[in-house]
Design a protein around this motif. Sequence first.
Motif, short mmCIF file in Angstrom:
data_model
loop_
_atom_site.label_atom_id
_atom_site.label_comp_id
_atom_site.label_asym_id
_atom_site.label_seq_id
_atom_site.Cartn_x
_atom_site.Cartn_y
_atom_site.Cartn_z
N ASP A 1 0.52 -5.88 5.51
CA ASP A 1 0.51 -4.96 6.66
C ASP A 1 -0.91 -4.61 7.08
O ASP A 1 -1.22 -4.55 8.27
CB ASP A 1 1.30 -3.68 6.35
CG ASP A 1 2.80 -3.91 6.29
OD1 ASP A 1 3.26 -4.97 6.74
OD2 ASP A 1 3.50 -3.02 5.77
N PHE A 2 -1.78 -4.37 6.11
CA PHE A 2 -3.17 -4.03 6.39
C PHE A 2 -3.84 -5.14 7.18
O PHE A 2 -4.50 -4.89 8.20
CB PHE A 2 -3.92 -3.76 5.09
CG PHE A 2 -5.41 -3.60 5.27
CD1 PHE A 2 -5.93 -2.42 5.78
CD2 PHE A 2 -6.27 -4.63 4.96
CE1 PHE A 2 -7.30 -2.28 5.96
CE2 PHE A 2 -7.64 -4.50 5.13
CZ PHE A 2 -8.16 -3.32 5.63
N TYR A 3 -3.70 -6.38 6.73
CA TYR A 3 -4.37 -7.50 7.41
C TYR A 3 -3.76 -7.79 8.78
O TYR A 3 -4.48 -8.14 9.71
CB TYR A 3 -4.37 -8.75 6.52
CG TYR A 3 -5.37 -8.63 5.42
CD1 TYR A 3 -6.73 -8.65 5.69
CD2 TYR A 3 -4.98 -8.44 4.11
CE1 TYR A 3 -7.68 -8.50 4.69
CE2 TYR A 3 -5.91 -8.30 3.09
CZ TYR A 3 -7.26 -8.33 3.40
OH TYR A 3 -8.19 -8.18 2.40
N ILE A 4 -2.46 -7.61 8.93
CA ILE A 4 -1.84 -7.81 10.24
C ILE A 4 -2.34 -6.74 11.21
O ILE A 4 -2.70 -7.05 12.35
CB ILE A 4 -0.30 -7.77 10.12
CG1 ILE A 4 0.19 -9.05 9.44
CG2 ILE A 4 0.35 -7.62 11.50
CD1 ILE A 4 1.67 -9.05 9.11
N ASN A 5 -2.39 -5.49 10.77
CA ASN A 5 -2.87 -4.40 11.63
C ASN A 5 -4.34 -4.58 11.98
O ASN A 5 -4.76 -4.32 13.11
CB ASN A 5 -2.66 -3.04 10.97
CG ASN A 5 -1.21 -2.64 10.92
OD1 ASN A 5 -0.40 -3.12 11.72
ND2 ASN A 5 -0.85 -1.78 9.98
N LYS A 6 -5.13 -5.04 11.01
CA LYS A 6 -6.55 -5.28 11.26
C LYS A 6 -6.73 -6.38 12.31
O LYS A 6 -7.54 -6.25 13.23
CB LYS A 6 -7.24 -5.68 9.95
CG LYS A 6 -8.73 -5.80 10.04
CD LYS A 6 -9.31 -6.10 8.68
CE LYS A 6 -10.80 -6.31 8.74
NZ LYS A 6 -11.36 -6.64 7.43
N SER A 7 -5.96 -7.45 12.19
CA SER A 7 -6.03 -8.55 13.15
C SER A 7 -5.58 -8.10 14.54
O SER A 7 -6.21 -8.43 15.54
CB SER A 7 -5.15 -9.70 12.66
OG SER A 7 -5.10 -10.73 13.61
N THR A 8 -4.52 -7.33 14.60
CA THR A 8 -4.01 -6.83 15.88
C THR A 8 -5.03 -5.91 16.54
O THR A 8 -5.28 -6.00 17.74
CB THR A 8 -2.67 -6.09 15.67
OG1 THR A 8 -1.74 -7.01 15.10
CG2 THR A 8 -2.12 -5.56 16.98
N SER A 9 -5.65 -5.04 15.76
CA SER A 9 -6.67 -4.13 16.30
C SER A 9 -7.85 -4.91 16.85
O SER A 9 -8.38 -4.58 17.91
CB SER A 9 -7.15 -3.17 15.22
OG SER A 9 -6.11 -2.32 14.82
N ARG A 10 -8.28 -5.93 16.12
CA ARG A 10 -9.41 -6.75 16.58
C ARG A 10 -9.07 -7.44 17.89
O ARG A 10 -9.90 -7.50 18.80
CB ARG A 10 -9.76 -7.77 15.50
CG ARG A 10 -11.02 -8.55 15.82
CD ARG A 10 -11.43 -9.45 14.71
NE ARG A 10 -10.84 -8.97 13.47
CZ ARG A 10 -10.65 -9.69 12.38
NH1 ARG A 10 -11.03 -10.92 12.36
NH2 ARG A 10 -10.09 -9.21 11.32
#
Length: 120
Positions: A24-33
């Motif tokens: 979830d952390f990496y998906i959210n980080k990618s989406t935010s970027r």
Amino acid sequence: AFMEWLLPAITGLGLGAVLKSFIDFYINKSTSRKKVQYAEMREAYVGLLDALHKAAIEPSAINAKNFALWQTRIQLFGSSDVQEAVQGIIDTNDGPRTERDKYFNKMIAAMRKDLAKDSA
């Protein structure tokens, strides 16, 4: 017997929760970027169009420098298709209006494509 299956089940559930948190952390980080990149690209495109308009209606050193600033932002955040079209507009500034219009239309089409692709 009860403890033989309870401990592995609890451990498995705990490991699953930890893995889910990382995913979830990496998906959210990618989406935010991606959202930030889209916003920067959109701002660069709108800013360039505004600078191009100002330079066209009131040619001046200030408006030319403002356009150059937005062109640089296009180099940072825009697609290569938009960059090439902007360069074509610059290169045909003193040439036939039809050539310049061709590059302008290419630029708009490339911007539209980029913004539609990245907003999804």
